[in-house]
Structure formats: structure tokens, C-alpha cells
Design a protein around this motif. Structure first.
Motif, PDB file in Angstrom:
ATOM      1  N   LEU A  27      13.583  -9.003  -9.301  1.00 15.29           N
ATOM      2  CA  LEU A  27      13.544 -10.417  -9.676  1.00 15.29           C
ATOM      3  C   LEU A  27      14.974 -10.917  -9.803  1.00 15.29           C
ATOM      4  CD1 LEU A  27      10.731 -10.123 -12.309  1.00 15.29           C
ATOM      5  CD2 LEU A  27      10.655 -11.629 -10.312  1.00 15.29           C
ATOM      6  N   PRO A  78       2.336 -18.405 -10.477  1.00 16.65           N
ATOM      7  CA  PRO A  78       1.161 -17.538 -10.356  1.00 16.65           C
ATOM      8  C   PRO A  78       1.340 -16.213 -11.089  1.00 16.65           C
ATOM      9  CG  PRO A  78       2.328 -17.730  -8.259  1.00 16.65           C
ATOM     10  CD  PRO A  78       2.992 -18.674  -9.201  1.00 16.65           C
ATOM     11  N   SER A  79       0.212 -15.566 -11.299  1.00 23.91           N
ATOM     12  CA  SER A  79       0.228 -14.269 -11.965  1.00 23.91           C
ATOM     13  C   SER A  79       1.132 -13.300 -11.198  1.00 23.91           C
ATOM     14  CB  SER A  79      -1.210 -13.751 -12.004  1.00 23.91           C
ATOM     15  OG  SER A  79      -1.241 -12.528 -12.657  1.00 23.91           O
ATOM     16  N   GLY A  80       1.963 -12.612 -11.930  1.00 25.56           N
ATOM     17  CA  GLY A  80       2.829 -11.606 -11.303  1.00 25.56           C
ATOM     18  C   GLY A  80       4.128 -12.167 -10.760  1.00 25.56           C
ATOM     19  N   SER A  81       4.377 -13.480 -10.970  1.00 24.07           N
ATOM     20  CA  SER A  81       5.589 -14.065 -10.378  1.00 24.07           C
ATOM     21  C   SER A  81       6.846 -13.784 -11.210  1.00 24.07           C
ATOM     22  CB  SER A  81       5.407 -15.579 -10.187  1.00 24.07           C
ATOM     23  OG  SER A  81       5.088 -16.204 -11.405  1.00 24.07           O
ATOM     24  N   LYS A 111       7.101 -14.563 -14.936  1.00 25.46           N
ATOM     25  CA  LYS A 111       7.293 -15.441 -16.113  1.00 25.46           C
ATOM     26  C   LYS A 111       7.560 -14.615 -17.379  1.00 25.46           C
ATOM     27  CE  LYS A 111       3.200 -17.292 -15.574  1.00 25.46           C
ATOM     28  NZ  LYS A 111       2.732 -16.478 -14.434  1.00 25.46           N
ATOM     29  N   THR A 112       6.708 -13.610 -17.588  1.00 29.38           N
ATOM     30  CA  THR A 112       6.877 -12.788 -18.795  1.00 29.38           C
ATOM     31  C   THR A 112       8.189 -12.006 -18.739  1.00 29.38           C
ATOM     32  OG1 THR A 112       4.490 -12.624 -18.999  1.00 29.38           O
ATOM     33  CG2 THR A 112       5.771 -10.988 -20.195  1.00 29.38           C
ATOM     34  N   THR A 113       8.535 -11.565 -17.542  1.00 24.63           N
ATOM     35  CA  THR A 113       9.807 -10.837 -17.389  1.00 24.63           C
ATOM     36  C   THR A 113      10.975 -11.742 -17.786  1.00 24.63           C
ATOM     37  OG1 THR A 113       8.812  -9.614 -15.572  1.00 24.63           O
ATOM     38  CG2 THR A 113      11.221  -9.502 -15.767  1.00 24.63           C
ATOM     39  N   GLN A 127       1.531 -13.173 -25.776  1.00 23.32           N
ATOM     40  CA  GLN A 127       0.116 -13.407 -25.468  1.00 23.32           C
ATOM     41  C   GLN A 127      -0.808 -12.796 -26.517  1.00 23.32           C
ATOM     42  OE1 GLN A 127       0.472 -11.779 -21.527  1.00 23.32           O
ATOM     43  NE2 GLN A 127       0.105 -13.748 -20.562  1.00 23.32           N
TER      44      GLN A 127
HETATM   45  N1  LIG Z   1       6.435  -2.643 -17.010  1.00 22.31           N
HETATM   46  C1  LIG Z   1       6.433  -2.914 -15.703  1.00 22.31           C
HETATM   47  N2  LIG Z   1       6.741  -1.947 -14.794  1.00 22.31           N
HETATM   48  C2  LIG Z   1       6.771  -2.221 -13.464  1.00 22.31           C
HETATM   49  N3  LIG Z   1       6.519  -3.430 -12.936  1.00 22.31           N
HETATM   50  C3  LIG Z   1       6.202  -4.422 -13.791  1.00 22.31           C
HETATM   51  C4  LIG Z   1       6.137  -4.216 -15.216  1.00 22.31           C
HETATM   52  N4  LIG Z   1       5.808  -5.395 -15.813  1.00 22.31           N
HETATM   53  C5  LIG Z   1       5.665  -6.285 -14.818  1.00 22.31           C
HETATM   54  N5  LIG Z   1       5.900  -5.712 -13.619  1.00 22.31           N
HETATM   55  C6  LIG Z   1       5.865  -6.374 -12.298  1.00 22.31           C
HETATM   56  O1  LIG Z   1       6.848  -7.399 -12.284  1.00 22.31           O
HETATM   57  C7  LIG Z   1       6.343  -8.575 -11.657  1.00 22.31           C
HETATM   58  C8  LIG Z   1       6.428  -9.754 -12.642  1.00 22.31           C
HETATM   59  O2  LIG Z   1       5.529  -9.500 -13.732  1.00 22.31           O
HETATM   60  P1  LIG Z   1       5.377 -10.515 -14.948  1.00 22.31           P
HETATM   61  O3  LIG Z   1       4.509  -9.869 -15.958  1.00 22.31           O
HETATM   62  O4  LIG Z   1       6.727 -10.958 -15.361  1.00 22.31           O
HETATM   63  O5  LIG Z   1       4.618 -11.722 -14.223  1.00 22.31           O
HETATM   64  P2  LIG Z   1       3.893 -13.009 -14.873  1.00 22.31           P
HETATM   65  O6  LIG Z   1       4.269 -14.160 -14.011  1.00 22.31           O
HETATM   66  O7  LIG Z   1       4.219 -13.112 -16.320  1.00 22.31           O
HETATM   67  O8  LIG Z   1       2.360 -12.630 -14.691  1.00 22.31           O
HETATM   68  P3  LIG Z   1       1.081 -13.097 -15.578  1.00 22.31           P
HETATM   69  O9  LIG Z   1       0.995 -14.576 -15.386  1.00 22.31           O
HETATM   70  O10 LIG Z   1      -0.044 -12.366 -14.924  1.00 22.31           O
HETATM   71  O11 LIG Z   1       1.313 -12.699 -16.996  1.00 22.31           O
HETATM   72  C9  LIG Z   1       4.929  -8.231 -11.208  1.00 22.31           C
HETATM   73  O12 LIG Z   1       4.994  -7.858  -9.853  1.00 22.31           O
HETATM   74  C10 LIG Z   1       4.535  -7.071 -12.077  1.00 22.31           C
HETATM   75  O13 LIG Z   1       3.639  -6.218 -11.398  1.00 22.31           O
END
Ligand SMILES: Nc1ncnc2c1ncn2[C@@H]1O[C@H](COP(=O)(O)OP(=O)(O)OP(=O)(O)O)[C@@H](O)[C@H]1O
Length: 233
Positions: A28, A46-49, A51-53, A97
Motif C-alpha cells: 500500500l 471497497p473492502s480490502g482497499s 482503509k483500516t491499514t 469496528q
Molecule cells: N494482518 C494482515 N496480514 C496480511 N495482509 C493483510 C492484513 N490485514 C489486511 N491485509 C490485507 O491488506 C489489504 C488492506 O486491508 P484493510 O483491512 O486495510 O482493508 P479495508 O479497506 O479496511 O477493508 P474492509 O473494508 O473489509 O475492512 C487487504 O488486501 C488485506 O487482505
């Protein structure tokens, strides 16, 4: 003579930030992103984009592989872990969450724990009651265990815990998915009103774009990463 306090204009500033989870093949990248103090921002994607990271990078739970995260004019990501923890406790409120309340502690104890980690004085009953009242919860919840509360009540307690130290920055991750439309509306109004009153910078993350109406500005996560890719060429 005492000099006037200089307040940095930016609450958040990211420069050339990259992060790759261990064993992951994708990276990222957040080349450049700034959020002004007091801004209330809706961040969607979208999910996995990522945001949480991004929120975890802003909270200092993750540290970038490259680049820097500055918060309130301080080089936050460059601080030692201990200093980062202290900075987070004093200046950043985080609502995840799952709320992360300690289920066997009372509501008052859960909130007091956040004040304890910030190294400040313990909140008095008056302060707790005022905060609980502002969040439209009855004072009786203070002596209830967190596990005895409804999801909506737990959510408000999580916000109370995040606000007890009057943080300049509040990070909120998708907190309304368990609520019905009326409860969601009331929660969003309350949250944004409290942030407005205290000039708190709010980063509010959700998939649900209908919630953007409550915030000042909406940003797609892809726009932050796209802008970065373009400027890094
Ligand atoms: N602990 C982890 N180890 C490896 N990959 C991870 C980990 N946490 C998240 N990812 C990957 O990093 C990417 C971003 O994840 P993240 O959780 O930040 O997305 P998000 O936009 O918050 O998703 P959501 O809306 O589903 O919560 C995704 O491809 C996810 O699979």
C-alpha cells in the motif's frame, strides 16, 4: 514574556508512506496526503482497499516501511514505540469496528482506563456523567459491565472512551453497521456535533457512502493512492 502557542495547520500529513504486510505480495502506498485541523472527513473504499491499514498507520499501531506520518506537526512515525504510545494516548482517540471494550469492567472503568494510559488525572464522576450525558446515555450505565450493554450503547461508550482525553484527532472505523437507520442517524449527528464543538479532526471510515452526508468532505481511498502514483512518476 510568554510566546503565543503556535498551532500547526495540518492535523495529519503523510509523505511517501508505504506499507506491506509480512508475507503479502502487495504494497500500500500513500505518497502525499494532508488533513487540516478540525476537518471532518469521510474516507471510503471497497473492502480490502486499505482503509483500516491507513487508520492503523495514523494511530501508530503500524509503522510505515518508508516515508513519514506527521500528526499535529510532530514526526509521529519517527517516534520510539513508547513515545508513540504516549502520543496516541494523549492526542488520538480511536474507535475500532469491534469497540474493544473490556467486557468484565464497568463503563466507568473502561473510560477511566483510557485516561490512565494518557497519564492524566482520573476523570471525576462529574466529568464522566457529563460525557455520558452528551452521548445521550443514562448515568446508570456507568456502573454496568460493558458486556451488559446493547450494541448501540457499547458504541457510545467506545466514543466516550475515545473522547475522555479530549483528543485533537479522532479515528473511527465503520462503527454503525450494527445499527438500524434511526440509531445510525442519531449516532452520526451526535458524533459530528461533539467533534465540531471541540474542533476535533475526524477521520471516519466506512463502506456506506450514505453516511458521507454527515461529514464535511468525502475522500475515496483510491484518490489518495492514485494521486500518489501520479506524483511519484
Ligand atoms: N494482518 C494482515 N496480514 C496480511 N495482509 C493483510 C492484513 N490485514 C489486511 N491485509 C490485507 O491488506 C489489504 C488492506 O486491508 P484493510 O483491512 O486495510 O482493508 P479495508 O479497506 O479496511 O477493508 P474492509 O473494508 O473489509 O475492512 C487487504 O488486501 C488485506 O487482505
Amino acid at each position: 514574556m510568554t510566546l503565543p502557542e503556535i498551532k500547526p495547520e495540518q492535523a495529519i500529513s503523510l509523505e511517501n508512506v508505504t506499507y506491506q504486510y509480512p508475507k503479502s505480495t502487495s504494497r500500500l502506498s500513500f505518497p502525499q496526503w494532508q488533513v487540516a485541523q478540525g476537518e471532518r472527513l469521510f474516507l471510503y473504499g471497497p473492502s480490502g482497499s486499505g482503509k483500516t491499514t491507513l487508520l492503523n498507520l495514523l494511530a501508530g499501531i503500524l509503522t510505515p516501511d518508508t516515508g513519514s506520518v506527521e500528526l499535529l506537526g510532530k514526526p509521529f512515525s519517527g517516534l520510539s514505540e513508547g513515545k508513540r504510545d504516549k502520543f496516541r494516548a494523549r492526542h488520538i482517540g480511536v474507535v475500532f469496528q469491534q469497540f474493544n471494550l473490556v467486557s468484565h469492567l464497568t463503563v466507568a472503568q473502561n473510560i477511566a482506563l483510557a485516561a490512565h494510559f494518557a497519564g492524566g488525572s482520573q476523570p471525576g464522576r462529574e466529568q464522566l456523567v457529563a460525557l455520558i450525558h452528551a452521548l445521550q446515555l443514562p448515568a446508570e450505565v456507568l456502573i454496568k459491565q460493558a458486556s451488559q450493554l446493547s450494541v448501540g450503547q457499547q458504541q457510545r461508550v467506545a466514543i466516550a472512551r475515545a473522547l475522555i482525553n479530549q483528543p485533537e484527532i479522532l479515528l473511527v472505523d465503520e462503527p454503525t453497521s450494527a445499527l438500524d437507520a434511526d440509531a445510525r442517524d442519531a449516532f452520526m449527528r451526535l458524533l459530528t456535533e461533539l467533534c465540531e464543538q471541540h474542533h476535533t479532526t475526524l477521520i471516519f471510515v466506512s463502506h456506506d457512502q450514505s453516511l458521507s452526508q454527515y461529514l464535511d468532505k468525502s475522500v475515496a481511498l483510491s484518490a489518495i493512492t492514485t494521486a500518489a502514483e501520479a506524483s511519484s512518476c
